[in-house]
Design a protein around this motif. Structure first.
Motif, PDB file in Angstrom:
ATOM      1  N   SER A  25      17.029   6.736  -9.459  1.00  0.00           N
ATOM      2  CA  SER A  25      15.988   7.085 -10.420  1.00  0.00           C
ATOM      3  C   SER A  25      16.555   7.729 -11.674  1.00  0.00           C
ATOM      4  O   SER A  25      15.824   7.991 -12.627  1.00  0.00           O
ATOM      5  N   ALA A  26      17.866   7.979 -11.679  1.00  0.00           N
ATOM      6  CA  ALA A  26      18.536   8.509 -12.871  1.00  0.00           C
ATOM      7  C   ALA A  26      19.423   7.460 -13.522  1.00  0.00           C
ATOM      8  O   ALA A  26      20.191   7.775 -14.430  1.00  0.00           O
ATOM      9  N   MET A  27      19.312   6.216 -13.078  1.00  0.00           N
ATOM     10  CA  MET A  27      20.171   5.149 -13.587  1.00  0.00           C
ATOM     11  C   MET A  27      19.622   4.608 -14.903  1.00  0.00           C
ATOM     12  O   MET A  27      18.445   4.256 -14.998  1.00  0.00           O
ATOM     13  N   SER A  28      20.467   4.555 -15.917  1.00  0.00           N
ATOM     14  CA  SER A  28      20.068   4.002 -17.214  1.00  0.00           C
ATOM     15  C   SER A  28      20.404   2.521 -17.275  1.00  0.00           C
ATOM     16  O   SER A  28      21.301   2.036 -16.584  1.00  0.00           O
ATOM     17  N   SER A  29      19.674   1.788 -18.115  1.00  0.00           N
ATOM     18  CA  SER A  29      19.942   0.363 -18.299  1.00  0.00           C
ATOM     19  C   SER A  29      19.439  -0.062 -19.670  1.00  0.00           C
ATOM     20  O   SER A  29      19.399   0.741 -20.588  1.00  0.00           O
ATOM     21  N   TYR A  30      18.976  -1.313 -19.790  1.00  0.00           N
ATOM     22  CA  TYR A  30      18.621  -1.866 -21.098  1.00  0.00           C
ATOM     23  C   TYR A  30      17.255  -1.415 -21.604  1.00  0.00           C
ATOM     24  O   TYR A  30      17.005  -1.399 -22.817  1.00  0.00           O
ATOM     25  N   PHE A  31      16.352  -1.071 -20.704  1.00  0.00           N
ATOM     26  CA  PHE A  31      14.954  -0.843 -21.075  1.00  0.00           C
ATOM     27  C   PHE A  31      14.804   0.415 -21.919  1.00  0.00           C
ATOM     28  O   PHE A  31      15.404   1.450 -21.620  1.00  0.00           O
ATOM     29  N   ASP A  32      13.999   0.336 -22.960  1.00  0.00           N
ATOM     30  CA  ASP A  32      13.811   1.450 -23.879  1.00  0.00           C
ATOM     31  C   ASP A  32      12.801   2.440 -23.296  1.00  0.00           C
ATOM     32  O   ASP A  32      11.682   2.600 -23.781  1.00  0.00           O
ATOM     33  N   LYS A  49      12.125  25.366 -24.361  1.00  0.00           N
ATOM     34  CA  LYS A  49      11.784  26.692 -23.832  1.00  0.00           C
ATOM     35  C   LYS A  49      12.378  26.898 -22.440  1.00  0.00           C
ATOM     36  O   LYS A  49      12.791  28.021 -22.093  1.00  0.00           O
ATOM     37  N   HIS A  50      12.466  25.841 -21.653  1.00  0.00           N
ATOM     38  CA  HIS A  50      12.967  25.938 -20.275  1.00  0.00           C
ATOM     39  C   HIS A  50      14.423  25.481 -20.154  1.00  0.00           C
ATOM     40  O   HIS A  50      14.922  25.317 -19.032  1.00  0.00           O
ATOM     41  N   GLY A  51      15.085  25.264 -21.269  1.00  0.00           N
ATOM     42  CA  GLY A  51      16.491  24.884 -21.239  1.00  0.00           C
ATOM     43  C   GLY A  51      16.763  23.503 -20.683  1.00  0.00           C
ATOM     44  O   GLY A  51      17.821  23.268 -20.087  1.00  0.00           O
ATOM     45  N   LEU A  52      15.827  22.562 -20.892  1.00  0.00           N
ATOM     46  CA  LEU A  52      15.953  21.238 -20.281  1.00  0.00           C
ATOM     47  C   LEU A  52      16.072  20.118 -21.311  1.00  0.00           C
ATOM     48  O   LEU A  52      15.879  18.941 -20.968  1.00  0.00           O
ATOM     49  N   THR A  53      16.401  20.433 -22.541  1.00  0.00           N
ATOM     50  CA  THR A  53      16.446  19.382 -23.562  1.00  0.00           C
ATOM     51  C   THR A  53      17.524  18.337 -23.278  1.00  0.00           C
ATOM     52  O   THR A  53      17.379  17.177 -23.660  1.00  0.00           O
ATOM     53  N   ASP A  54      18.611  18.711 -22.609  1.00  0.00           N
ATOM     54  CA  ASP A  54      19.672  17.748 -22.309  1.00  0.00           C
ATOM     55  C   ASP A  54      19.215  16.672 -21.325  1.00  0.00           C
ATOM     56  O   ASP A  54      19.863  15.616 -21.214  1.00  0.00           O
ATOM     57  N   TYR A  55      18.131  16.922 -20.620  1.00  0.00           N
ATOM     58  CA  TYR A  55      17.651  16.004 -19.589  1.00  0.00           C
ATOM     59  C   TYR A  55      16.294  15.382 -19.945  1.00  0.00           C
ATOM     60  O   TYR A  55      15.807  14.516 -19.223  1.00  0.00           O
ATOM     61  N   PHE A  56      15.717  15.821 -21.073  1.00  0.00           N
ATOM     62  CA  PHE A  56      14.363  15.418 -21.437  1.00  0.00           C
ATOM     63  C   PHE A  56      14.323  13.966 -21.912  1.00  0.00           C
ATOM     64  O   PHE A  56      15.078  13.568 -22.786  1.00  0.00           O
ATOM     65  N   MET A  57      13.458  13.172 -21.290  1.00  0.00           N
ATOM     66  CA  MET A  57      13.209  11.772 -21.638  1.00  0.00           C
ATOM     67  C   MET A  57      14.470  10.911 -21.561  1.00  0.00           C
ATOM     68  O   MET A  57      14.681  10.001 -22.359  1.00  0.00           O
ATOM     69  N   GLY A  58      15.290  11.209 -20.558  1.00  0.00           N
ATOM     70  CA  GLY A  58      16.452  10.374 -20.283  1.00  0.00           C
ATOM     71  C   GLY A  58      17.758  11.063 -20.558  1.00  0.00           C
ATOM     72  O   GLY A  58      17.867  11.876 -21.465  1.00  0.00           O
ATOM     73  N   GLY A 115      23.173  11.368 -11.505  1.00  0.00           N
ATOM     74  CA  GLY A 115      23.776  11.560 -10.195  1.00  0.00           C
ATOM     75  C   GLY A 115      22.872  12.226  -9.186  1.00  0.00           C
ATOM     76  O   GLY A 115      23.197  12.273  -7.993  1.00  0.00           O
ATOM     77  N   ILE A 116      21.730  12.731  -9.629  1.00  0.00           N
ATOM     78  CA  ILE A 116      20.809  13.436  -8.722  1.00  0.00           C
ATOM     79  C   ILE A 116      19.468  12.712  -8.646  1.00  0.00           C
ATOM     80  O   ILE A 116      18.998  12.348  -7.573  1.00  0.00           O
ATOM     81  N   GLY A 117      18.827  12.525  -9.787  1.00  0.00           N
ATOM     82  CA  GLY A 117      17.555  11.820  -9.760  1.00  0.00           C
ATOM     83  C   GLY A 117      16.724  12.058 -10.997  1.00  0.00           C
ATOM     84  O   GLY A 117      17.019  12.925 -11.829  1.00  0.00           O
ATOM     85  N   GLY A 118      15.689  11.259 -11.120  1.00  0.00           N
ATOM     86  CA  GLY A 118      14.714  11.420 -12.186  1.00  0.00           C
ATOM     87  C   GLY A 118      13.434  11.986 -11.631  1.00  0.00           C
ATOM     88  O   GLY A 118      13.112  11.828 -10.453  1.00  0.00           O
TER      89      GLY A 118
END
Length: 403
Positions: free
Chosen positions: A218-225, A317-326, A372-375
């Motif tokens: 669920s954390a795997m990236s590919s072609y889809f936008d 605010k929660h320190g999650l911008t590195d993970y936000f929306m992909g 490596g963990i999940g979405g």
């Protein structure tokens, strides 16, 4: 011939209003007419799809030129006041326009965002000397504002998706593969009336049903936008569920698109068999908080991009911008319009100043991806009213659903 229930057919008054409203838009843009051939636009103006060219003049009656099954069109569409004729050859289009007392357009609207270049060159040769203008933005703007009829149809799809998601807890089992479970879900979806096809506008914009992904997949990236892609079964279609076995103590993400009577609802929930990792659990709570902030502040006339800004501020605010929306390839939107196609207007993206309007239907999807963990994420489809956003599905979204 098909014998559809009368309630399945788009009312004539609805179709005529759509055509007349589009004619008014063309007059404002100084277009003499538009030639429509893309499937979703044909459905919008005709209530059904067949292989045809729909010529809508800026004033006067449209001409419907059908290449294949003219009988199916007459059965499936309520547009019985307009000329419906057989189109034997591409070159007959202009003759058919003239024979119905319409002038040959000097400024012709075409769906230039979707028609192939080879078709465009045929139009250019056929309408020699005419200015060929992209009218796709006019159609998309018109389609972004849903009528009461379209909202009612979308609510039917939302009810279908509630039924599908209510069945999920009974079929999610550890030891099953993602692909096996996807088949179980699609069986339920078809039983509930899912049409199968998900229309998506754009070149190479193939899409199938949605996502059923677990753990690292669920954390795997590919072609889809989009923020969530999945690994897929094969490199020829690297998207969606794969052969991974679903395990305990990991997120199981369901990001599914419902389509019934043509109209789409997009919904995401996150499940876990047992406990999910803390970072997944915390991120889901932030996604739910983002949704609540947007619901509290979204109003007509607000720039569409402001909803993305609100979401990003909460992630920050929660320190999650590195993970936000992909991650590591984030997208810069938090939602999108839905209707006859999955990717309609408005786009809730950074810097978009298009004002929100009552009647818009949009999916809002705050999601986080931990490589490596999940979405993890939450998505609901809403209709904008004069007083704010109204959620269409009733399936609960407060916490990760533990099984």
């Amino acid at each position: 011939m098909p014998n559809y229930k009368e309630t399945y057919l788009t009312p004539k008054t609805e179709l005529i209003k759509r055509i007349k409203d589009f004619q008014s838009m063309m007059q404002t843009e100084d277009l003499d007419g538009a030639l429509i051939s893309q499937s979703a636009d044909i459905v919008y103006f005709c209530g059904t799809y067949q292989d045809l060219h729909l010529y809508i003049p800026a004033a006067g009656k449209p001409v419907i030129m059908i290449r294949r099954n003219i009988d199916r069109f007459r059965t499936d569409s309520k547009l019985d006041d307009y000329p419906v004729i057989k189109l034997r050859k591409f070159s007959e289009i202009i003759r058919n326009i003239k024979e119905h007392d319409l002038p040959v357009p000097k400024r012709l609207g075409l769906e230039l965002d979707v028609i192939p270049a080879s078709v465009y060159l045929k139009y250019k040769q056929l309408f020699a000397g005419a200015d060929l203008i992209d009218c796709s933005s006019l159609i998309r703007r018109q389609r972004a504002i849903k009528s009461d009829y379209e909202i009612a149809r979308t609510k039917e799809t939302a009810k279908m998706m509630d039924n599908i998601f209510n069945a999920l807890p009974s079929i999610i089992k550890p030891g099953k593969s993602e692909f096996e479970l996807a088949g179980d879900i699609e069986k339920i979806a078809r039983r509930e009336g899912h049409q199968g096809l998900i229309k998506t506008r754009g070149f190479n914009a193939e899409f199938y049903f949605g996502q059923l992904l677990s753990g690292p997949n669920s954390a795997m990236s590919s072609y889809f936008d989009g923020p969530i892609n999945g690994i897929g079964l094969y490199p020829e279609f690297p998207f969606g569920p794969g052969e991974k076995i679903i395990e305990r103590e990991e997120p199981v993400l369901f990001d599914y698109v419902g389509a019934k009577h043509g109209y789409i609802v997009d919904i995401t929930r996150t499940f876990a068999i047992g406990e999910a990792p803390d970072m997944i659990d915390n991120a889901y709570k932030v996604a739910e908080e983002i949704q609540q902030v947007i619901l509290a502040k979204a109003l007509p006339c607000m720039p569409a991009g402001h909803l993305y800004d609100l979401a990003f501020e909460q992630a920050q605010k929660h320190g999650l911008t590195d993970y936000f929306m992909g991650a590591p390839y984030p997208v810069s939107f938090v939602g999108h319009g839905v209707g006859l196609e999955l990717n309609e207007l408005p786009v809730l993206a950074k810097g978009v100043n298009t004002p929100l309007e009552a009647g818009m239907i949009m999916a809002i999807e705050p999601k986080f991806v931990f490589p490596g963990i999940g979405g993890v994420g939450l998505e609901n489809t809403f209709v904008m009213s004069n007083t704010g956003l109204k959620k269409l599905c009733s399936f609960p979204d407060q916490t990760i659903i533990r099984l």
